[in-house]
Design an enzyme around this catalytic site. Structure first.
Site, short mmCIF file in Angstrom:
data_model
loop_
_atom_site.label_atom_id
_atom_site.label_comp_id
_atom_site.label_asym_id
_atom_site.label_seq_id
_atom_site.Cartn_x
_atom_site.Cartn_y
_atom_site.Cartn_z
N HIS A 174 33.40 30.80 45.89
CA HIS A 174 34.47 31.88 46.08
C HIS A 174 34.85 31.75 48.08
O HIS A 174 35.94 31.71 48.00
CB HIS A 174 33.93 33.25 45.85
CG HIS A 174 34.78 34.51 45.90
ND1 HIS A 174 34.89 35.27 47.26
CD2 HIS A 174 35.63 35.14 45.32
CE1 HIS A 174 36.03 36.13 47.27
NE2 HIS A 174 36.24 35.93 45.67
N ASN A 264 39.85 44.54 41.80
CA ASN A 264 40.74 43.91 40.71
C ASN A 264 40.19 44.98 39.44
O ASN A 264 40.23 44.40 38.23
CB ASN A 264 40.09 42.46 40.15
CG ASN A 264 40.29 41.71 41.25
OD1 ASN A 264 41.21 41.82 41.98
ND2 ASN A 264 39.62 40.53 41.46
N VAL A 281 41.45 50.21 57.55
CA VAL A 281 41.26 48.82 56.86
C VAL A 281 42.95 48.33 56.29
O VAL A 281 43.03 49.11 55.38
CB VAL A 281 40.27 48.78 55.85
CG1 VAL A 281 40.22 47.66 54.94
CG2 VAL A 281 39.08 48.82 56.46
N SER A 333 40.99 38.82 45.90
CA SER A 333 40.40 37.93 46.58
C SER A 333 41.42 36.92 47.48
O SER A 333 40.95 36.40 48.43
CB SER A 333 39.15 37.23 46.07
OG SER A 333 38.09 37.94 46.03
CA CA Z 1 44.28 50.81 53.94
#
Ligand code: CA
Ligand code: CA
Ligand code: CA
Ligand code: CA
Length: 552
Positions: A174, A264, A281, A333
């Site tokens: 990943h 997801n 964020v 991702s």
């Molecule tokens: Ca946000």
């Protein structure tokens, strides 16, 4: 903390994965360079002296000329008329220049020759394919499952800083994939990342079985400490973890931009996931080749923008003997590192921005898709690198994160707290800031109220904002602590709000003021000024009158 099985990376492991061997991919055609010779457009440009412009204008207009720039005396003329008209202008002593109107060459974009580039369909979707990315600048820190540093993309890559030991065999697929999408170099082999020369800081938070909360926290903190930059978190858990939240807050307070995959879990009803659903964020959803939200991409009010996240080509670790690249990968991702790389690119080119401005620029410059305006599937739209590079910067939003007292008092979430708005010796001050219903719901400021002083806070908003003052003892400004509130000013609309804190005591004290959006407001900017005036000392108690002595 031990292994956190609730933390997951956002790769759709079973989503139509088809691994294609590099030797096959190498057969793809190399992009041809466009011809660079400037071509004539078919008109003639003439420039006349400004003093003569009025005099010769009728002649030019009769010949079918149009003005290009009146301040410069520049006209555009059908080339068929150019011969006689320029001769007449020259005879009149008015002609300065005459030349064909040409196509300008523009800045040549050197297209990467890495053979997998034709498969990287998202490069055109996010408008990165016609731009020249900068050299190394603002870092992209990738806290993930580690990378294979022996991979052909990374083994000789400059500007790759490995911040801790990498164990890509323990689930490092990943991390290798995410890192390649952000910053695989343009080196004629394999693929290219969105920002091929990005300064990459790599942190392995999954040394053995999976992502460990302790190592995610340590990685976010280490990246923030390394300097202002972009953090990519293609990971999440469903419970709101206070320590992870503190680490994200530390990064925000340090001036970094934190970017997270949205998750997801759309088919499960998009339960909230963290850090995607934390304030401040930049939350990234996934879209498909036809610009619709991917069937797995979690929807929420916290989604800020989207980026391609299906049919992705990525690097794969070679340490275990597998192929170095694969295609057909899907997950938010893989959307997140595209935004992270692009944000670092924009920041490198526009270093005057702060993280709060970059946050707004990345989401508001995105290309709106789906329902008009922001929506929970794709936020403001799909990443648009060209638009982000040109987007006008909003005002800064300083002193974040400051959503509650815990974040701004010393020995709260952070050892020192977010700096106070005012302090001893600096009582009068002002701040310009912003609020957002989802990403920045409250601004709490610590203020200094000197002895025998009244401090007035006056807030001037561009939308409906309310202002409160809080006792020095307030532990929170949330609903259950309203008894700690000294004053609330909640006038309608853009009317100024005013509160004060009065300290009649002989010692100075800290107190708080907070700005909050009124119920119907989703976003606002405001300026707030603190002023002070003395509180008169309490009048001394009148001395008892000496009793009149009785005459002897
Ligand atoms: Ca946000
Ligand atoms: Ca490459
Ligand atoms: Ca704010
Ligand atoms: Ca805030």
């Amino acid at each position: 903390m031990g292994i956190a099985s609730s933390y997951r990376t956002f790769m759709q492991g079973v989503y139509g994965v088809s691994v294609r061997r590099f030797v096959l991919a190498a057969a793809f055609a190399v992009l041809a360079f466009p011809a660079a010779a400037p071509a004539a457009v078919g008109d003639t440009l003439v420039q006349v002296g400004l003093a003569d412009d009025c005099r010769v204008a009728p002649l030019l207009l009769r010949a079918g000329a149009t003005r290009v720039a009146s301040e410069l005396g520049v006209w555009m003329l059908p080339t068929a008329e150019a011969g006689p008209v320029t001769a007449a202008l020259r005879d009149a002593g008015a002609l300065l220049h005459a030349q064909p109107d040409r196509l300008l060459g523009g800045l040549q974009v050197v297209q990467p020759t890495d053979p997998l580039v034709p498969e990287e369909w998202w490069r055109a979707t996010v408008r990165a394919d016609q731009l020249e990315p900068p050299g190394p600048g603002k870092p992209v820190s990738i806290v993930d499952s580690g990378i294979d540093t022996t991979h052909p993309e990374f083994v000789a890559r400059p500007s790759l800083i490995v911040m801790n030991e990498q164990s890509p065999t323990g689930g490092g697929t990943h991390g290798t994939q995410v890192t390649s999408l952000a910053g695989a170099p343009a080196d004629g082999q394999g693929m290219v990342g969105i920002y091929p020369q990005a300064l990459l800081n790599i942190w392995d938070a999954a040394p053995s079985r999976g992502l460990e909360t302790s190592l995610v926290i340590a990685g976010i903190t280490a990246a923030a400490r390394a300097g202002k930059g972009v953090l990519n978190l293609s990971l999440s858990g469903r419970s709101r973890d206070a320590m992870l939240e503190n680490a994200v807050n530390f990064a925000v307070a340090s001036g970094s931009l934190v970017i997270a995959a949205a998750g997801n879990s759309r088919e499960e009803g998009s339960p909230l996931e963290y850090p995607a659903a934390l304030p401040h964020v930049l939350t990234v959803a996934a879209t498909t080749r036809d610009d619709t939200v991917a069937e797995f991409s979690s929807a929420s009010p916290f989604v800020d923008l989207a980026a391609p996240g299906v049919d992705m080509v990525t690097a794969l670790p070679v340490a275990l003997g597998g192929p170095p690249y694969g295609s057909g990968f899907a997950g938010t991702s893989f959307s997140s590192p595209l935004v992270a790389g692009a944000a670092a690119w924009v920041w490198t080119v526009r270093p005057e921005l702060d993280a709060s401005q970059l946050f707004e620029i990345m989401r508001r410059s995105s290309r709106d898709v789906g329902p008009v305006g922001r929506d929970d599937d794709t936020g403001f739209g799909i990443l648009d690198v060209a638009a982000a590079l040109a987007f006008v910067a909003p005002v800064r939003d300083p002193l974040e994160p400051n959503e509650d007292v815990d974040e701004v008092r010393p020995n709260g979430f952070f050892s020192v707290g977010v700096p106070p708005l005012s302090a001893p010796g600096r009582v009068r001050t002002r701040v310009v800031a912003r609020l957002d219903r989802v990403e920045d719901p409250r601004d709490v400021y610590r203020i200094w109220v000197p002895a025998r002083t009244q401090v007035d806070a006056v807030l001037t908003p561009d939308a409906d904002v309310n202002l409160s003052a809080w006792r020095p003892t307030a532990a929170s400004v949330l609903a259950d602590a309203r008894s700690e509130r000294l004053a609330l000013s909640s006038k309608p609309g853009t009317t100024q709000e005013r509160v004060f804190v009065r300290n009649a005591g002989a010692k100075g004290t800290w107190a708080y003021v907070s700005a909050e959006l009124a119920r119907a407001t989703t976003t606002a900017s405001y300026r707030m000024a603190l002023t002070s005036k003395p509180v008169p000392a309490p009048a001394p108690k009148p001395k008892p009158k000496p009793k009149a002595k009785k005459p002897a």
